[in-house]
Enzyme design. Structure first.
Site, short mmCIF file in Angstrom:
data_model
loop_
_atom_site.label_atom_id
_atom_site.label_comp_id
_atom_site.label_asym_id
_atom_site.label_seq_id
_atom_site.Cartn_x
_atom_site.Cartn_y
_atom_site.Cartn_z
N ASP A 167 -7.15 1.30 3.45
CA ASP A 167 -8.01 1.17 4.62
C ASP A 167 -8.95 2.38 4.63
O ASP A 167 -8.82 3.30 3.82
CB ASP A 167 -7.19 1.06 5.92
CG ASP A 167 -8.02 0.45 7.07
OD1 ASP A 167 -9.24 0.25 6.89
OD2 ASP A 167 -7.45 0.17 8.14
C1 BGC Z 1 -10.17 -0.94 9.92
C2 BGC Z 1 -10.16 -2.13 8.99
C3 BGC Z 1 -11.55 -2.44 8.51
C4 BGC Z 1 -12.13 -1.20 7.87
C5 BGC Z 1 -13.51 -1.41 7.29
C6 BGC Z 1 -10.94 0.23 9.36
O1 BGC Z 1 -11.13 1.22 10.31
O2 BGC Z 1 -8.85 -0.55 10.22
O3 BGC Z 1 -9.61 -3.23 9.67
O4 BGC Z 1 -11.53 -3.52 7.63
O5 BGC Z 1 -12.19 -0.17 8.83
O6 BGC Z 1 -14.46 -1.56 8.24
#
Ligand code: BGC
Length: 747
Positions: free
Chosen positions: A282
């Site tokens: 993530d």
């Molecule tokens: C979130 C994810 C997301 C990623 C990219 C993160 O902060 O937890 O769900 O896909 O950002 O935007």
């Protein structure tokens, strides 16, 4: 270099003529390509970068340089993908091996046609409908350059304080698993090469939905048995449905952050579950392992993650900056770099990007399909099916299309929609506009804002909202004067969309005090009050339940939200949504969920030393599976085709459901089973099946469920999935609070 690439392609084609399977062809192609790659080029593939943020939408020179020099393997959330996806692939063509870039995005609830927030859509219990929403989403996004979505989010959560319950599948592993598989299938189709599909990325692996005290980004400590029995199930279902990629979560799992957790990423995911796709971190979660306090340096974080089995590093650039040295010092093996590189290249191959890096840019298809009448129609249908009627005393609803209606509340005449990741959406109608349009010439619609979202200054500043220029008192008085002229009051209240989602945990999920005060004033007018509740979570609305006439949970429903709500208010659509997460009656009850274990001292009224709170009932306000209709349904007692079940046998459990009211309606008939005595404690009941039926007024239908031994298995403390002989209770009813059961014995 073009030559090498053409050579690679043509050799792959040549081999295919010799009768290789698609997998073998891919394998040959990738291995040949990797033979040409330097260590730096491989490491470049493992870097997943956000879009560039030049306000003019121009390519940021630093970013462009990185693509051109092969330091970016994938990008996501790029602005104006319909133009910029092409620019990125053009830049990638300037690299030595011309390897295309993966272009992903948080296309969660739709691309331009926006569907209800994922939690709301689960309230429809309509798996085919959810599959279709994701298929439409894939169709729209994949015509505009995006071939990879960071969805579905399938985290189970039993704590509505957590802001991201709005994105998930609710509290139940059985339903959550079916939803996970449906959404993967919708995004990917049978083969994401066949254009109009995209590669899905299930997230957040794992247990992200269980942060302590519902606070985003905090830790958790959970037994492996609970993981297997509840939290891991939807992820496993997504893997079984063939999900192409997986995102690790921010949290730790038994003390080791998910992004560096070898047990999770390799032993469980790759070895036990056989996941063969692409694994990504993530956002900066690799770097954040320093904050977790499990590594001290950037290099250690990169090594821990790579050695745990991670393929791509989102944003941190720790792989990019550290892996070469780590390989040289022997802390990371080249074999691991090759494994990760292979997985990235395989994703590109499966998406057909080697054949044609521009294959997902299709303006013609975009012009025809994006926000097409058929897409909007499905958005309307899913929005209607996601609405849950929580209360309807004295048949307050549906409204009569006459007289004077006062629309009151901070969300009655503003757009209040949550579009997770969908920055491209058109402005939807608000409820005032939709109601006025639908009742033109029939009824008078009045409006007053009545209250700010909140009077809590800290909250307002953190959700970037300003208070009205008028004082709270002025707002309230205007609303009361408006309501006085009306026959019925529709209060559109609850939470602002920014109060749910990522980094949007709330300690208090009751109505904001100022909104509740306004409702109390309106109550004094003695007119029927309908609460159109806006929220991304189940809120604590005990006072509202006790004092208002009707309540509709309307979530954030996307492009067709206002029409859907008005159709339900006016009875053009009979609500059929059922809660997929429990509504607590008090914040102190959290975590609260229907499939809880037995207490050693089950509650007995009048016996102090039994399991209860002194100040409130133990029952939730609205249980899991709950939702009313404008009609009513009657259930016969459950009958079983036999009273004993063998390992290879089956029992049919049946009920007759009758529509006893005056409206045609849909009902979600739910099957729950309880394992009465287990070698370890078993939940009081668990959802094991459901069927959504449509019944004309006065009609009835027999609903049958087949029960087989495999449905009775559970994970014991040795993590073996087994059933145990003994007594089982079978409940079939309109929600999880169903009491009457039939019994059988597993021999
Ligand atoms: C979130 C994810 C997301 C990623 C990219 C993160 O902060 O937890 O769900 O896909 O950002 O935007």
């Amino acid at each position: 270099m073009k030559k090498i690439f053409t050579l690679l392609i043509s050799s792959a084609i040549a081999i295919s003529a010799l009768g290789q399977s698609t997998d073998e062809k891919m394998d040959t192609f990738i291995k040949q390509l990797m033979n040409k790659m330097t260590l730096e080029e491989k490491i470049g593939q493992l870097n997943l970068q956000g879009g560039w943020y030049d306000p003019n939408g121009k390519v940021d020179p630093q970013y462009a340089e990185k693509v051109k020099t092969g330091q970016i393997g994938g990008s996501f959330n790029i602005p104006n993908p319909e133009k910029n996806a092409k620019l990125i692939q053009d830049l990638a063509k300037q690299t030595r091996l011309k390897i295309p870039v993966l272009i992903g995005g948080d296309v969660v609830q739709g691309y331009k046609t926006i569907f209800p927030i994922p939690l709301a859509e689960t309230m429809s219990w309509d798996l085919k409908g959810m599959e279709k929403s994701t298929a439409i989403t894939a169709n729209e996004a994949s015509s505009q350059g995006i071939s990879w979505t960071f969805a579905p989010m399938i985290d189970i959560s039993r704590d509505p304080r957590w802001g991201r319950v709005s994105e998930g599948v609710g509290e139940d592993p059985y339903l959550g698993s079916l939803v996970a598989a449906a959404r993967v299938k919708g995004f990917q189709g049978n083969d994401y090469l066949k254009s109009q599909n995209m590669m899905a990325c299930m997230k957040h692996f794992a247990m992200y939905g269980a942060p302590e005290a519902g606070k985003d980004y905090t830790g958790l400590d959970m037994s492996k048995r609970l993981m297997y029995e509840v939290y891991l199930k939807p992820y496993k279902a997504a893997v079984e449905a063939g999900v192409g990629s997986i995102m690790s979560s921010f949290n730790d799992v038994q003390g080791v952050p998910a992004s560096g957790n070898k047990w999770l990423l390799t032993d469980l995911l790759r070895n036990d579950w056989g996941f063969k796709g692409l694994l990504i971190s993530d956002y900066t979660s690799i770097a954040e392992m320093k904050h977790h306090g499990v590594v001290a340096t950037d290099a250690d974080a990169a090594a821990l993650s790579m050695n745990a089995g991670m393929d791509m590093d989102m944003i941190s650039e720790y792989f990019l900056k550290n892996l070469k040295k780590l390989v040289q010092s022997g802390k990371v093996s080249e074999a691991d770099i090759n494994r990760a590189t292979y997985n990235v290249l395989a994703a590109k191959y499966k998406l057909g990007l080697f054949e044609n890096p521009y294959r997902y840019i299709n303006e013609k298809r975009a012009a025809k399909d994006i926000m097409s009448p058929a897409h909007l129609q499905h958005a309307l249908e899913m929005a209607q099916r996601s609405i849950v009627l929580l209360k309807n005393s004295n048949q307050t609803l549906p409204l009569k299309s006459q007289g004077t209606i006062a629309l009151i509340g901070p969300f009655a005449r503003t757009e209040n929609v949550q579009n997770i990741g969908a920055t491209n959406a058109a402005r939807p109608l608000n409820i005032y506009e939709a109601l006025t349009e639908q009742l033109k010439g029939k009824a008078t619609i009045l409006y007053a804002k009545g209250a700010n979202i909140s009077e809590n200054d800290l909250l307002m500043s953190r959700i970037y909202q300003k208070k009205d220029a008028r004082s709270a008192e002025e707002l309230k008085n205007e609303a009361i004067n408006t309501a006085k002229q009306a026959d019925v009051i529709i209060a559109v209240m609850g939470e602002f969309a920014g109060m749910t989602g990522e980094a949007a945990s709330m300690s208090d999920i009751q109505m904001q005090e100022n909104q509740r005060d306004l409702l109390k004033e309106l109550r004094k007018l003695n007119k029927p009050i309908v609460l159109v509740l806006k929220s991304g979570r189940p809120m604590v609305i005990d006072w509202e339940n006790d004092n208002l006439d009707a309540i509709l949970a309307t979530w954030y429903l996307g492009t067709k939200e206002a029409d859907a709500i008005v159709n339900v208010l006016l009875g053009k659509f009979n609500p059929s949504g059922k809660t997929t997460i429990t509504f607590p009656r008090s914040i102190g009850q959290i975590p609260i969920y229907y499939a809880h274990a037995n207490s050693s001292r089950p509650e007995i009224e009048g016996d102090k030393y039994t399991s209860k709170y002194l100040d409130i009932s133990s029952e939730p306000l609205y249980p899991f599976g709950y939702g009313l209709s404008y009609t009513s349904f009657e259930y016969s007692p459950v009958t079983l085709s036999a009273n004993t079940l063998t390992n290879s046998g089956k029992i049919t459990a049946s009920v007759t459901v009758k529509n006893t009211g005056n409206y045609d309606g849909d009902e979600v008939v739910q099957l729950y089973i309880q394992d009465v005595v287990g070698s370890i404690k078993r939940p009081v009941k668990e959802l094991k099946g459901f069927e959504k039926i449509s019944l004309k007024a006065g009609a009835s239908q027999i609903v049958n469920f087949m029960i087989t031994e495999d449905m009775l298995r559970f994970y014991n403390n040795q993590l073996e999935l087994k059933s145990e002989p003994g007594l089982f209770k079978v409940y079939i009813g309109t929600n999880s609070s169903v009491k009457e059961a039939a019994e059988f014995e597993l021999k």
